[in-house]
Enzyme design. Structure first.
Site, PDB file in Angstrom:
ATOM      1  N   HIS A  59      -1.601   0.858  -9.895  1.00  0.00           N
ATOM      2  CA  HIS A  59      -2.261  -0.163  -9.061  1.00  0.00           C
ATOM      3  C   HIS A  59      -2.809  -1.305  -9.937  1.00  0.00           C
ATOM      4  CE1 HIS A  59      -4.274  -0.771  -4.894  1.00  0.00           C
ATOM      5  NE2 HIS A  59      -4.053  -1.947  -5.480  1.00  0.00           N
ATOM      6  N   ARG A  69       0.859  -1.183   0.000  1.00  0.00           N
ATOM      7  CA  ARG A  69       0.000   0.000   0.000  1.00  0.00           C
ATOM      8  C   ARG A  69       0.898   1.236   0.000  1.00  0.00           C
ATOM      9  NH1 ARG A  69      -3.641  -2.588  -1.691  1.00  0.00           N
ATOM     10  NH2 ARG A  69      -5.568  -3.191  -0.649  1.00  0.00           N
TER      11      ARG A  69
HETATM   12  N1  NAP Z   1      -0.896  -3.863  -5.642  1.00  0.00           N
HETATM   13  C1  NAP Z   1      -1.906  -4.681  -5.764  1.00  0.00           C
HETATM   14  O1  NAP Z   1      -2.497  -4.808  -6.842  1.00  0.00           O
HETATM   15  C2  NAP Z   1      -2.323  -5.511  -4.591  1.00  0.00           C
HETATM   16  C3  NAP Z   1      -3.211  -6.574  -4.798  1.00  0.00           C
HETATM   17  C4  NAP Z   1      -3.543  -7.380  -3.717  1.00  0.00           C
HETATM   18  C5  NAP Z   1      -3.021  -7.128  -2.455  1.00  0.00           C
HETATM   19  N2  NAP Z   1      -2.160  -6.078  -2.283  1.00  0.00           N
HETATM   20  C6  NAP Z   1      -1.574  -5.834  -0.948  1.00  0.00           C
HETATM   21  O2  NAP Z   1      -0.850  -6.987  -0.538  1.00  0.00           O
HETATM   22  C7  NAP Z   1      -1.085  -7.183   0.856  1.00  0.00           C
HETATM   23  C8  NAP Z   1      -0.733  -8.603   1.262  1.00  0.00           C
HETATM   24  O3  NAP Z   1      -1.695  -9.513   0.772  1.00  0.00           O
HETATM   25  P1  NAP Z   1      -1.665 -11.066   1.189  1.00  0.00           P
HETATM   26  O4  NAP Z   1      -2.880 -11.681   0.598  1.00  0.00           O
HETATM   27  O5  NAP Z   1      -0.353 -11.670   0.905  1.00  0.00           O
HETATM   28  O6  NAP Z   1      -1.826 -10.938   2.797  1.00  0.00           O
HETATM   29  P2  NAP Z   1      -1.616 -12.073   3.895  1.00  0.00           P
HETATM   30  O7  NAP Z   1      -1.772 -13.431   3.297  1.00  0.00           O
HETATM   31  O8  NAP Z   1      -2.472 -11.701   5.049  1.00  0.00           O
HETATM   32  O9  NAP Z   1      -0.077 -11.928   4.302  1.00  0.00           O
HETATM   33  C9  NAP Z   1       0.394 -10.867   5.061  1.00  0.00           C
HETATM   34  C10 NAP Z   1       1.833 -11.150   5.465  1.00  0.00           C
HETATM   35  O10 NAP Z   1       2.344  -9.992   6.135  1.00  0.00           O
HETATM   36  C11 NAP Z   1       2.852 -10.394   7.389  1.00  0.00           C
HETATM   37  N3  NAP Z   1       2.687  -9.316   8.371  1.00  0.00           N
HETATM   38  C12 NAP Z   1       1.562  -8.675   8.754  1.00  0.00           C
HETATM   39  N4  NAP Z   1       1.816  -7.762   9.697  1.00  0.00           N
HETATM   40  C13 NAP Z   1       3.147  -7.833   9.934  1.00  0.00           C
HETATM   41  C14 NAP Z   1       4.021  -7.159  10.812  1.00  0.00           C
HETATM   42  N5  NAP Z   1       3.584  -6.213  11.667  1.00  0.00           N
HETATM   43  N6  NAP Z   1       5.331  -7.488  10.804  1.00  0.00           N
HETATM   44  C15 NAP Z   1       5.788  -8.450   9.964  1.00  0.00           C
HETATM   45  N7  NAP Z   1       5.003  -9.131   9.099  1.00  0.00           N
HETATM   46  C16 NAP Z   1       3.700  -8.819   9.084  1.00  0.00           C
HETATM   47  C17 NAP Z   1       2.063 -11.617   7.782  1.00  0.00           C
HETATM   48  O11 NAP Z   1       2.765 -12.345   8.777  1.00  0.00           O
HETATM   49  P3  NAP Z   1       2.288 -13.810   9.251  1.00  0.00           P
HETATM   50  O12 NAP Z   1       2.746 -14.766   8.161  1.00  0.00           O
HETATM   51  O13 NAP Z   1       3.001 -14.017  10.523  1.00  0.00           O
HETATM   52  O14 NAP Z   1       0.791 -13.741   9.372  1.00  0.00           O
HETATM   53  C18 NAP Z   1       1.960 -12.328   6.436  1.00  0.00           C
HETATM   54  O15 NAP Z   1       3.131 -13.067   6.173  1.00  0.00           O
HETATM   55  C19 NAP Z   1      -2.552  -6.796   1.019  1.00  0.00           C
HETATM   56  O16 NAP Z   1      -2.850  -6.474   2.361  1.00  0.00           O
HETATM   57  C20 NAP Z   1      -2.651  -5.583   0.109  1.00  0.00           C
HETATM   58  O17 NAP Z   1      -2.330  -4.417   0.829  1.00  0.00           O
HETATM   59  C21 NAP Z   1      -1.813  -5.267  -3.312  1.00  0.00           C
END
Ligand code: NAP
Length: 309
Positions: A272, A224
């Protein structure tokens, strides 16, 4: 069957097309796209992108919020979703593939100097390295970060992942916690951010992290916009500490025409598009979750309110 399936689609995208897809997936479901037609009977399911204020609260008998996005910080920060109302975020293999494609394109293009050769347009060889000679750190080891790290490792990069709980990823070295962040980013040639936006991750891509990276490296942000301190990034690019950046997400979207990020010669801006929601597969994923709910099974991909993602 728990409830008659009534779904309200609160999306500004193509609600009518989505409704058609839901009806094909869930024959007999009543799918409403106009808030004026909701009435007073319970509507257990709402499908939301970024709903207008008051919309979620106006739906009677709501049981589940189905997000059209993987990141849900806008819903959590809006205060519109009561604490006891479950939110299922979007976890869609098509989105994971889109993200992997984008990150690999950006990292490999930088790694092999492709933009520089296009700009050079002369027969001069630059110093070329192999993937095994570069260290790539992925922040976030979840659905997206985990897959991206796995693929970067399979290409040959020395790969590190950093997450809250130290989630392991095949081929990568896992780190967690504040000290782990320092270790994971020290000497990294590339840092790829795929964290969710929470109070603990906001502003993480800032001067201290850039200073730990190998000089001249690449910063990639597809998490983000508020993960990056833009001024620090521009400063690190100016000093040469960072060599290039690829940014897909911004604090204000669309990125205003006047924003200096657009014109910076070392920054690639994409609008995006790294992993846009693919309506067809997204609706199949949501319909699956609705079927789970109807069968009394636990919902998939529920947001953990304590951790904020
Ligand atoms: N640019 C785009 O088009 C696009 C599209 C989709 C998503 N996104 C972004 O990508 C993000 C991630 O998506 P996802 O599906 O991969 O999410 P996810 O499966 O929930 O994975 C989040 C990861 O971040 C880690 N994390 C969260 N808080 C943390 C902290 N304080 N310190 C260290 N690690 C932390 C989590 O740790 P744990 O493994 O310990 O839970 C997990 O490994 C979304 O939230 C969104 O903002 C962007």
């Amino acid at each position: 069957m728990k409830d008659h399936i009534r779904i309200f689609i609160a999306s500004k995208g193509d609600p009518v097309g989505m409704a058609r897809a839901f009806r094909a997936e869930l024959p007999g479901a009543e799918v409403i796209t106009d808030i004026a037609l909701i009435g007073t009977d319970p509507v257990p399911f709402i499908v939301v992108g970024k709903p207008d204020p008051g919309v979620i609260g106006s739906v009677p008998g709501l049981k589940v919020v189905l997000s059209l996005n993987a990141g849900v910080e806008h819903l959590l920060n809006s205060g519109e979703v009561p604490a006891d109302l479950p939110i299922a975020r979007l976890v869609d293999p098509a989105m994971t593939m889109g993200m992997s494609d984008w990150v690999l394109a950006v990292v490999l293009s930088w790694h092999r100097n492709l933009a520089l050769y296009r700009a050079d347009a002369v027969w001069t060889r630059r110093e070329e390295q192999l993937s095994q000679d570069r260290t790539v750190t992925v922040l976030g080891a979840g659905v997206l970060g985990g897959r991206v790290a796995q693929l970067l490792a399979a290409v040959g990069f020395r790969t590190r992942v950093w997450s809250r709980s130290g989630t392991q990823v095949a081929g990568a070295t896992a780190f967690s916690g504040a000290e782990g962040l320092v270790e994971a980013t020290t000497g990294a040639d590339v840092v790829v951010n795929l964290l969710p936006l929470t109070p603990s991750t906001r502003d993480i891509l800032a001067a201290p992290l850039f200073a730990r990276m190998a000089p001249g490296g690449l910063v990639v942000n597809a998490g983000r916009g508020a993960h990056v301190v833009d001024g620090d990034l521009i400063g690190a690019l100016g000093s040469g500490q960072i060599g290039a950046a690829a940014l897909d997400v911004f604090r204000t979207e669309p990125l205003p025409e006047t924003d200096p990020l657009w014109r910076h010669p070392l920054i690639l801006v994409t609008p995006h598009v790294a992993a846009p929601t693919q309506p067809g597969s997204a609706i199949r994923v949501m319909a699956d979750n609705i079927r789970r709910y109807q069968r009394g099974e636990p919902l998939s991909d529920l947001v953990d309110r304590t951790h904020g993602y």
